[in-house]
Design a protein around this motif. Structure first.
Motif, short mmCIF file in Angstrom:
data_model
loop_
_atom_site.label_atom_id
_atom_site.label_comp_id
_atom_site.label_asym_id
_atom_site.label_seq_id
_atom_site.Cartn_x
_atom_site.Cartn_y
_atom_site.Cartn_z
N LYS A 146 0.86 -1.18 0.00
CA LYS A 146 0.00 0.00 0.00
C LYS A 146 0.89 1.23 0.00
O LYS A 146 1.60 1.50 0.97
N VAL A 147 0.88 1.99 -1.08
CA VAL A 147 1.75 3.16 -1.21
C VAL A 147 1.12 4.33 -0.47
O VAL A 147 0.00 4.74 -0.75
N GLN B 183 0.99 7.93 -8.66
CA GLN B 183 0.00 8.34 -7.67
C GLN B 183 -1.42 8.05 -8.16
O GLN B 183 -2.27 7.58 -7.39
N GLU B 184 -1.65 8.29 -9.43
CA GLU B 184 -2.98 8.04 -9.99
C GLU B 184 -3.34 6.55 -9.91
O GLU B 184 -4.51 6.21 -9.72
N ARG B 185 -2.34 5.69 -10.04
CA ARG B 185 -2.59 4.25 -10.09
C ARG B 185 -2.44 3.56 -8.74
O ARG B 185 -3.03 2.50 -8.53
N LEU B 186 -1.69 4.17 -7.83
CA LEU B 186 -1.38 3.49 -6.57
C LEU B 186 -1.81 4.27 -5.34
O LEU B 186 -1.75 3.73 -4.23
N GLY B 187 -2.24 5.53 -5.50
CA GLY B 187 -2.57 6.34 -4.35
C GLY B 187 -1.33 6.88 -3.67
O GLY B 187 -0.21 6.77 -4.18
N GLY B 188 -1.51 7.48 -2.50
CA GLY B 188 -0.40 8.02 -1.74
C GLY B 188 -0.22 9.51 -1.92
O GLY B 188 -0.74 10.11 -2.87
N LYS B 189 0.54 10.13 -1.01
CA LYS B 189 0.80 11.57 -1.04
C LYS B 189 2.14 11.86 -1.71
O LYS B 189 3.11 11.13 -1.51
N LEU B 190 2.19 12.95 -2.46
CA LEU B 190 3.41 13.41 -3.12
C LEU B 190 4.10 14.44 -2.22
O LEU B 190 3.48 15.42 -1.81
#
Length: 310
Positions: A85-86, A106-113
């Motif tokens: 889970k990113v 991010q679009e494919r795996l989620g998570g904060k930049l």
């Protein structure tokens, strides 16, 4: 280690805790992109499967202006195959040699930049160079989070801390996760030396101080580098070393090299270096968090090349 450097002291204590307890150490996979000599990392907590992706690469063909996702797709495959889970997409700085794949991932795996807070200084300098106009925000708002020096964070149950290490650029950060330090472009393998410091906002004296700060961490600290260029006489790419190895063997900044000696060497060496092949597209995109400039009225995004300006 300076007693006044509380962030560094906290990082050192975190590293010792991780070395004493395997559960506090992350699992790390490196992905080397030979076209740009860049290493991207997937770092995760084995207990919770929470992961961070550090310094990802979007493939870019300069001659055609086309992007592709082959390198990023390898990371997606790894993340999915390990059921990770990113939670973070981390940039150690605004790279000048490759375009970030963070928005794609991010679009494919989620998570904060996330990136260091001093990105706003880089945005100001390069926003002017590229005549980005008033629509381009110079406040870091293209990123979900801006790290400051000494800020702690978590990757699952593993401790993390960010250290500001300017010199290569004003915004460089090192991210210590467990006992592993992801140091971006501050330093290379011991047989290759250190990063250049002649980009706008770079400073060789500041770079020396940042490197010596990192080399004040425990000798056993694992250092993971953003680039490798295979020093003469070495046949294999490599991107993992330790603080102890750097202190005894780094050809530019090992123990005994003075600040003035380093500045003289680094300044002279930088004068001989050509600009990175992809500096214009890379910086222009990366100060936007890895996003291309807005499409024009024909639906196409354009990369600007300032003529006789650099």
């Amino acid at each position: 280690m300076s007693r006044d450097d509380r962030a560094l002291q906290a990082a050192a204590e975190q590293i010792v805790r991780a070395q004493e307890n395997k559960a506090r150490r992350p699992s790390i996979a490196g992905f080397f992109d030979e076209a740009t000599n860049t290493v991207s990392y997937v770092v995760h907590d084995p207990a919770t499967c929470e992961a961070a992706i550090i310094d990802s690469v979007l493939d870019y063909e300069a001659a055609s202006g086309r992007t592709s996702s082959s390198s990023a797709d390898l990371i997606i495959e790894y993340v999915n195959s390990h059921n990770l889970k990113v939670t973070w997409h981390i940039e150690t700085h605004a790279h000048a040699d490759h375009i970030s794949a963070a928005p794609y991932l991010q679009e494919r795996l989620g998570g904060k930049l996330a990136i260091g807070k001093e990105i706003i200084r880089v945005q100001e300098v390069f926003g002017k160079l590229f005549n980005a106009g008033t629509d381009f925000e110079r406040d870091g708002s293209q990123f979900d989070h801006l790290f400051v020096d000494g800020e702690s964070f978590k990757l699952g149950e593993i401790e993390g801390i960010a250290l500001h290490v300017p010199g290569h650029t004003p915004a460089d950060m090192a991210f210590i996760i467990g006992d592993a330090a992801f140091v971006g472009d501050t330093i290379f393998m011991p047989d290759f030396g250190t990063a250049r410091a002649d980009f706008p906002g770079g400073d060789a004296r500041q770079l020396f101080q940042s490197i010596r700060r990192l080399l004040s961490l425990p000798d056993e600290t694992r250092l993971f580098l953003c680039h490798d260029y295979k020093a003469p006489g070495r046949d294999e790419y490599a991107w993992e070393t330790t603080v102890g190895q750097q202190r005894t063997s780094n050809v530019h900044v090992k123990d005994g090299v003075t600040e003035d000696e380093f500045v003289e060497m680094r300044t002279s060496r930088d004068k001989t270096l050509a600009m990175p092949n992809l500096i214009m597209p890379s910086v222009q995109v990366n100060i936007r968090g890895g996003r291309l400039p807005d499409p024009e009225d024909n639906g196409v995004s354009y990369i600007k090349i300032p003529v006789n300006a650099v």
